[in-house]
Design an enzyme around this catalytic site. Structure first.
Site, mmCIF file in Angstrom:
data_model
loop_
_atom_site.group_PDB
_atom_site.id
_atom_site.type_symbol
_atom_site.label_atom_id
_atom_site.label_comp_id
_atom_site.label_asym_id
_atom_site.label_seq_id
_atom_site.Cartn_x
_atom_site.Cartn_y
_atom_site.Cartn_z
ATOM 1 N N PRO A 99 76.928 113.491 18.525
ATOM 2 C CA PRO A 99 77.519 112.271 17.981
ATOM 3 C C PRO A 99 76.754 111.738 16.769
ATOM 4 C CG PRO A 99 77.429 112.164 20.366
ATOM 5 C CD PRO A 99 76.670 113.394 19.970
ATOM 6 N N CYS A 100 77.508 111.278 15.776
ATOM 7 C CA CYS A 100 76.891 110.818 14.520
ATOM 8 C C CYS A 100 77.047 109.323 14.298
ATOM 9 C CB CYS A 100 77.494 111.578 13.336
ATOM 10 S SG CYS A 100 79.265 111.254 13.081
#
Length: 344
Positions: A99-100
């Site tokens: 996840p960013c």
């Protein structure tokens, strides 16, 4: 020739002649999402494992890669021995897109030191689990994809240190601007790998070239013969917002959200037909260049280089997120061409 047909020809030409035509490698795709990253690395292989916690994205993945093994698992609790048991050995390739959100420029908290996020309690710490699993599996090729901002505020040094901790010293930070390699929309990402990539460059198509051959929708479709295209359905919009959509000029956004105390970012932007599309993100929506409506999921997918044969499933909002949070398949094919040539 339609853009979709052209894209399939390009993707086929990029992988023709590489070892994936003759050798089936074992591939693991962590945080796989809908499967854009996998697109260039597998060819109907039954030795392919995809893992994610998003059930809707996994349903899309399974729909498009029916021979893959798909796990709905928390990667933070996944052990590498389970992966080896499923694949019958160590994988040659490990892909990962942790996840960013905590590093994205659109996140008002992105100014915080990288250490606070990576070693914190949020989703950013899943990067450590990707590195842990890669260190355990020792694949011939690994590639971690994330926003380039992950390298800021100490992130670069933390990533190097954590790879050294698991015994990996050969690390390359490949910055890829997708539009420079033919993707129809802008997208800057870093691909962290034990390989240095030199992807071929080509001019990207304009918005009109990418989506202009799709059937019109709404009132614009009255005089057109209906053609069924997967995920190309009119998105309902409240009349109060439709008034703003009708007034929107090319390049103008009709909605805005705050990304810091002093900055806002435009949303619902009417794309310019003769230019490159802006970055296609999961939460962003765009107005059609010539029709008074939002772009469909299929149009988002076209602007991310997905072929029309790739079908997205689940709620519409999830479908938009699946497209916007993925690696463009075109970039996947270019990466795979170089990566698979190094598989022994």
């Amino acid at each position: 020739m339609s853009f979709g047909t052209l894209l399939l020809k390009v993707q086929h030409s990029e992988v023709s002649g590489c070892c994936c035509e003759d050798v089936q490698v074992k591939v693991v795709d962590l945080f796989c999402g809908a499967g854009g990253f996998s697109h260039g690395f597998i060819k109907d292989s039954d030795r392919h494992l995809a893992v994610d916690i998003d059930q809707h994205a996994l349903a899309t993945y399974a729909r498009n890669y029916p021979t893959a093994t798909v796990w709905n698992r928390d990667i933070g609790r996944l052990h590498s021995s389970e992966i080896q048991e499923s694949l019958g050995g160590r994988p040659e390739v490990v892909l990962a897109s942790p996840p960013c959100e905590e590093f994205s420029k659109s996140n008002p908290e992105s100014y915080r030191p990288a250490a606070d996020r990576i070693y914190g309690t949020g989703t950013a710490r899943l990067l450590l689990d990707a590195i842990r699993i890669i260190g355990d599996l020792e694949p011939q090729v690994f590639i971690i994809e994330n926003v380039a901002a992950i390298l800021r505020s100490g992130g670069h040094d933390i990533i190097v240190r954590e790879f050294i901790r698991v015994g990996i010293k050969n690390i390359h930070f490949n910055l890829v601007r997708a539009h420079q390699h033919g993707n129809p929309s802008k997208r800057l990402r870093v691909f962290i790998s034990n390989m240095k990539f030199k992807l071929p460059r080509r001019n990207p198509p304009t918005v009109h070239t990418a989506i202009g051959d799709l059937p019109p929708l709404g009132l614009d479709a009255i005089l057109s013969r209906p053609v069924a295209i997967p995920n190309h359905n009119l998105v309902p919009v409240m009349e109060s917002r439709m008034k703003k959509v009708r007034r929107a000029r090319s390049g103008q956004g009709v909605r805005h959200f705050r990304i810091s105390k002093s900055k806002t970012q435009a949303n619902w932007v009417r794309l310019r037909p003769d230019q490159l599309a802006t970055s296609i993100n999961g939460l962003s929506r765009y107005i059609h260049p010539t029709e008074d409506r939002l772009l469909t999921v299929r149009e988002h997918a076209r602007l991310m280089s997905y072929p029309d044969s790739f079908v997205f499933t689940g709620p519409v909002e999830s479908q938009y997120n699946q497209v916007g949070e993925s690696v463009p398949p075109l970039i996947s094919h270019l990466l795979a061409q170089e990566a698979l040539e190094h598989i022994e």
